[in-house]
Motif scaffolding. Sequence first.
Motif, PDB file in Angstrom:
ATOM      1  N   ARG A 126       0.684  -1.272  -3.268  1.00  0.00           N
ATOM      2  CA  ARG A 126       0.713  -0.590  -4.564  1.00  0.00           C
ATOM      3  C   ARG A 126       0.788  -1.591  -5.706  1.00  0.00           C
TER       4      ARG A 126
ATOM      5  N   SER B 264      -9.004   0.745   4.309  1.00  0.00           N
ATOM      6  CA  SER B 264      -7.883   1.640   4.621  1.00  0.00           C
ATOM      7  C   SER B 264      -8.339   2.865   5.415  1.00  0.00           C
TER       8      SER B 264
ATOM      9  N   ARG C  95       3.079  -0.931   2.241  1.00  0.00           N
ATOM     10  CA  ARG C  95       2.724   0.017   1.185  1.00  0.00           C
ATOM     11  C   ARG C  95       3.211  -0.433  -0.187  1.00  0.00           C
ATOM     12  N   SER C  96       4.429  -0.946  -0.272  1.00  0.00           N
ATOM     13  CA  SER C  96       4.962  -1.360  -1.583  1.00  0.00           C
ATOM     14  C   SER C  96       4.158  -2.521  -2.166  1.00  0.00           C
TER      15      SER C  96
END
Length: 286
Positions: free
Chosen positions: A116, A174, A112-113
């Motif tokens: 982003r 996703s 996720r990091s």
Amino acid sequence: MPVHGTPDAHPVSAGAVGASRLRTASLVVVAVALALPAVVLFVGSLRPPDSPPLRRPELLPSDAGFDSYREAFHLVDLARQLTNSVVVALIATPLAVGCASLAGFVIARAPRSIARFLIGLAVIGMVVPTTALLIGRFGVYRELGVLDTMVPLIAPALFGVNALSVLLFAWSFSMLPRSVFDVAELESVSPWRAWFGIALPMARPMTIAVGTLAFAATWSDFLNPLVFVTSNEKFTVPLGLRSLQLVGGEDVSVVLAGCVVATAPVVIVFAIAQRWLFASLRGAES
């Protein structure tokens, strides 16, 4: 003997029919509004060359013909320019879809990091004006010796044409079930095979949509040919239309004929893609 709840069925059915008719009427109105400029463009191109300006609209000119098209192809080399545009679009479109889908797959599968961070880079890429990169790109192409070739016109496809295509694929991937990729990972399926053999087929509607947008963007690209192409033999259709406007700008019907020739491939591709897209969506729902 009356059955409870039966009277309520008819109002619901009537309401559904009314909503369906309203949607159909709305679609017809939108279709007519979108088709009207194209009809006016085509009708105007049927007027003979050197015709005086119209005082009032007409559905079909009394002296309609295709002389304006012959004059347009005579004034500029539209045939060669169409060929150049077709070659660029046929190479750039699948390349853009492949690069954008691969980048989107990386974003969708990344932690996720990191995802982003990559999405932030894509958003920054959307904000930066294209003109701000022209000088740097010109220097790179000059050092590579590819100025006045098709390479600078195809090169944007390596970045998916634009960052929006990458974000669309990232969102589409996703939405796919993560269990499918987890099973593929347990079966030792490589990331390349997971992208090409699993993700792309499952995201076929998005692939069709992005491919259509990439074709339209490549076909209508005016800035890159203007900056990086200097030979008339390498001109694409947008530059051809500009030349036609300069040479025969006072002859409106000839310019309109050139616009019809330039617009027709995009309309055809959109019509075909629409059928494929609806067929894919129906297959996904069944």
